[in-house]
Design a protein around this motif. Structure first.
Motif, PDB file in Angstrom:
ATOM      1  N   UNK A  43       0.698  -1.065  -0.012  1.00 22.39           N
ATOM      2  CA  UNK A  43       0.078  -0.002  -0.073  1.00 22.39           C
ATOM      3  C   UNK A  43       1.156   1.135   0.103  1.00 22.39           C
ATOM      4  N   UNK A  44       0.886   2.054  -0.887  1.00 21.87           N
ATOM      5  CA  UNK A  44       1.770   3.036  -1.262  1.00 21.87           C
ATOM      6  C   UNK A  44       1.238   4.391  -0.558  1.00 21.87           C
ATOM      7  N   UNK A  45       2.293   5.532  -0.443  1.00 17.56           N
ATOM      8  CA  UNK A  45       2.135   6.528   0.296  1.00 17.56           C
ATOM      9  C   UNK A  45       2.589   7.747  -0.711  1.00 17.56           C
ATOM     10  N   UNK A  46       1.932   8.717  -0.395  1.00 19.97           N
ATOM     11  CA  UNK A  46       2.587  10.122  -1.010  1.00 19.97           C
ATOM     12  C   UNK A  46       3.889  10.211  -0.528  1.00 19.97           C
ATOM     13  N   UNK A  47       4.664  11.382  -1.129  1.00 12.89           N
ATOM     14  CA  UNK A  47       5.897  11.792  -0.606  1.00 12.89           C
ATOM     15  C   UNK A  47       5.831  12.557   0.727  1.00 12.89           C
ATOM     16  N   UNK A  52      -2.024   6.424   0.011  1.00  8.90           N
ATOM     17  CA  UNK A  52      -2.820   6.963  -1.092  1.00  8.90           C
ATOM     18  C   UNK A  52      -4.266   6.283  -1.121  1.00  8.90           C
ATOM     19  N   UNK A  53      -4.614   5.275  -0.172  1.00  2.60           N
ATOM     20  CA  UNK A  53      -5.848   4.612  -0.200  1.00  2.60           C
ATOM     21  C   UNK A  53      -6.799   5.383   0.349  1.00  2.60           C
ATOM     22  N   UNK A 111      -3.857   4.498  -7.282  1.00  2.00           N
ATOM     23  CA  UNK A 111      -2.643   3.696  -7.280  1.00  2.00           C
ATOM     24  C   UNK A 111      -2.133   3.260  -5.878  1.00  2.00           C
ATOM     25  N   UNK A 112      -3.061   3.395  -5.037  1.00  2.00           N
ATOM     26  CA  UNK A 112      -2.697   2.950  -3.461  1.00  2.00           C
ATOM     27  C   UNK A 112      -2.105   1.342  -3.486  1.00  2.00           C
ATOM     28  N   UNK A 113      -2.693   0.746  -4.258  1.00  2.00           N
ATOM     29  CA  UNK A 113      -2.337  -0.877  -4.071  1.00  2.00           C
ATOM     30  C   UNK A 113      -1.436  -1.123  -5.270  1.00  2.00           C
ATOM     31  N   UNK A 114      -0.181  -1.687  -5.050  1.00  2.00           N
ATOM     32  CA  UNK A 114       0.407  -2.203  -6.333  1.00  2.00           C
ATOM     33  C   UNK A 114       0.998  -3.483  -5.824  1.00  2.00           C
TER      34      UNK A 114
END
Lengths: 236, 406
Positions: A43-47, A52-53, A111-114
């Motif tokens: 699960x991604x994050x912004x800078x 992102x989720x 694009x929260x989950x990749x």
């Protein structure tokens, strides 16, 4: 000699080259994985450290194995978790069910989950098989967390990038990509530049140019978290 | 007459040194068999992999040599289950009934000693003369047959005491199969005993040693009994061992794990051990009975060492053959199994035994050998055709009866 021909067949195999290959780890490190290898999710994050989720549950809805469980919640106004209105309050993936089809990645509007390229992980109990948000969200350095039961031994092969995927939605809601199915290349963590499309590389439509410009020089709407600028840098 | 075949170690005064030697030999035989089982399991898996264009175990230790040790440790550390419906005492006893006969049979196998025609297979050990075999009872071959019969109990009791249907089916199949092939096995052994005139394994090997035919063809029972008993023994032994292509006892596709389905942990390890131990023991018996055991020429060095070398080489050939057969042949259907056993192997073994006996008598009485052999073959072929005709008639009658019924 019809009855004994089979013996000849098997005996000949003794001297043939083996089709089965050694585990790559035994032969000077793992191979570099294909760009689209589907591994364990992140699960991604912004800078700036925001998640992102947005808790929209599209991934859970599209999941054919029903292995994703999401519950969204309203962002607390004084300490928002994600830049939007809502955030993923609970996020769980059950890896005893997941088939790594990547449909969740395609469905995700932010694009929260990749997926990473890590596929060598095993657990000794069912609780470990259910990854919660604490395990899935990338660390402060924008890299996946390395859990003790996962094999991160060869970082170059496993950790470098996420896996490439096909977008079903326009990236980050950018209107220029609406209705277009396009590739996203391997990208780092954080905001990723939109794809070039399925036309030849480098040929961008004016709309794509415009949005690429936005992504390549990201405007950070929430203000950088102190000291995070370097650590969270997206791939140029 | 018989007394001379006894181990000379036990012939004279039995003192502490003799007891120590016997104990030492027991330990060595036990350890040797256990180590060779570990190696055999590795060898089987590795060669099976090679024959099927795979790699086989290659993780544990160099070339995967420690795979068996790892498997064994895993099995021992697993939970030991006894099903509720199991007959506890029989359930606990069965694995030992499988494993112990394999050990006991190995005791009568001569594994070394000078059998090059000049020596009589004895070695000097701390001032005592003895054989390189744990025991040489005057009924050696009978002991082997008895032990292979006891092994049937292991399978039968395991399946019956599990209180479960698949093990029971496996056990019923297994006992029927093993008892059927026991007959052919015994009859082919009788030919060896007939030619040798002794039941002692040491004497059987001794008779096969020497120059043989013109110093080129060895005087093995394989040749003196005319090859056929050897083939019968080999097939019957494979069936006795429940090894592919006769592994109907544990046909995975039909019976889950066969008689050992309900077994786990150490008890399963015992079955596993017993299976491979029997493979080694049976191969050793074949080598002893038909290929002269440790008999072979001495090239350089001590004769007894060459006995061990020849024995190991011959044993290795058979162990490889077992794996090769397993890699090649698919499993027999149950009716095919019974057909081969009862309609082919047993009549053939019986007929060949009669033929050999006739030839022996003819030689003693000084009859015309050519006429006797030709006549014997004619009788055999006639008997065979009569049998085939009878089987045919019976089959046709059964078919018409079935038609009448339906």
């Amino acid at each position: 000699m019809g009855y004994l021909d089979g013996f000849k067949v098997t005996f000949r195999k003794l001297f043939e080259e083996r089709l089965t290959r050694d585990y790559t780890k035994d032969r000077g490190g793992k191979r570099v994985k294909p760009v689209r290898l589907h591994g364990r999710h992140v699960l991604n994050r912004y800078e700036d450290g925001m998640e992102k989720c947005i808790g929209c549950e599209l991934c859970a809805g599209v999941c054919p194995a029903r292995c994703i469980y999401v519950r969204g919640a309203d962002n607390p106004p004084d300490d928002p978790v994600s830049p939007g209105e809502r955030y993923g309050y609970i996020y769980e993936i059950n890896y005893l069910r997941c088939i790594h089809c990547d449909l969740c990645v395609e469905a995700c509007p932010t694009e929260a989950i990749t997926e990473s390229k890590l596929f060598e992980f095993s657990f000794t109990n069912r609780q470990d098989a259910i990854y919660t948000k604490a395990e899935l969200v990338v660390g402060d350095d924008g890299r996946p967390r390395r859990l003790p039961w996962e094999d991160w031994s060869d970082l170059e092969a496993v950790e470098s990038n996420t896996s490439a995927w096909m977008r079903a939605t326009s990236p980050s809601g950018n209107a220029a990509y609406e209705g277009r199915t396009a590739w996203s290349g391997e990208l780092g963590f954080g905001v990723r530049a939109p794809e070039l499309g399925q036309t030849a590389e480098g040929e961008r439509t004016p709309g794509e140019e415009e949005s690429a410009a936005i992504f390549e020089h990201p405007h950070v709407p929430h203000g950088p978290v102190a000291g995070d600028d370097e650590a969270h840098g997206a791939k140029p | 007459m018989l007394a001379q075949f006894y181990d000379p170690l036990l012939g004279g005064h039995v003192d502490g040194g003799v007891v120590a030697i016997v104990l030492g030999k027991t330990l060595v035989a036990f350890g040797l068999l256990l180590v060779s089982v570990i190696l055999m399991i590795w060898f089987e898996r590795k060669v099976l992999g090679d024959l099927q264009n795979r790699v086989g175990p290659n993780k544990a230790g160099p070339f995967g040599l420690l795979q068996t040790v790892a498997d064994g440790m895993k099995l021992i550390l697993k939970e030991d289950l006894i099903p509720d419906k199991a007959d506890r005492r029989a359930f606990v006893l069965a694995p030992y009934l499988s494993a112990i006969p394999a050990f006991v049979t190995f005791a009568i196998v001569p594994i070394g000693g000078g059998f090059d025609g000049e020596h009589d297979g004895t070695v000097e050990m701390f001032g005592h003369t003895t054989f390189l075999q744990l025991a040489d009872p005057p009924i050696g071959v009978l002991l082997m047959l008895a032990m292979s019969s006891i092994a049937v109990y292991g399978v039968l009791l395991a399946g019956w005491s599990s209180g479960s249907k698949y093990p029971l089916l496996g056990a019923v199949r297994g006992s029927a199969q093993m008892i059927s092939y026991e007959a052919a096995l015994g009859l082919s052994v009788v030919t060896v005993v007939l030619m040798t005139g002794s039941l002692s394994t040491h004497e059987i090997v001794l008779q096969q040693s020497g120059d043989g035919y013109g110093g080129i063809v060895p005087g093995w029972n394989l040749i003196t009994t005319g090859f056929v008993p050897f083939v019968i023994f080999y097939l019957a032994a494979t069936a006795e061992l429940n090894r592919p292509p006769f592994d109907l006892v544990e046909a995975e596709q039909e019976l889950v794990g066969g008689y050992s389905t309900e077994y786990s942990s150490f008890r399963f390890a015992l079955f596993y051990l017993a299976e491979f131990m029997s493979s080694i023991t049976m191969s050793a018996i074949i080598v002893t009975l038909f290929l002269g055991g440790p008999a072979g020429p001495t090239l350089v060095g001590p004769a007894w060492l060459w006995g061990i070398v020849w024995f190991s080489l011959k044993l290795f050939v058979f162990l490889f053959a077992l794996v090769w057969v397993r890699a090649t042949l698919p499993r027999f259907r149950y009716d095919q199994l019974m057909n081969i056993g009862w309609r082919v192997l047993i009549p053939l073994a019986l007929g060949w035994l009669l033929l050999l006996a006739t030839i022996n008598i003819a030689r003693d009485e000084g009859w015309n050998l050519v006429a006797v052999v030709a006549g014997g073959f004619v009788v055999l072929v006639a008997g065979w055709s009569a049998l085939a005709a009878a089987v045919n008639v019976a089959q046709r009658r059964r078919e018409t009866e079935e038609e009448l019924v339906t």
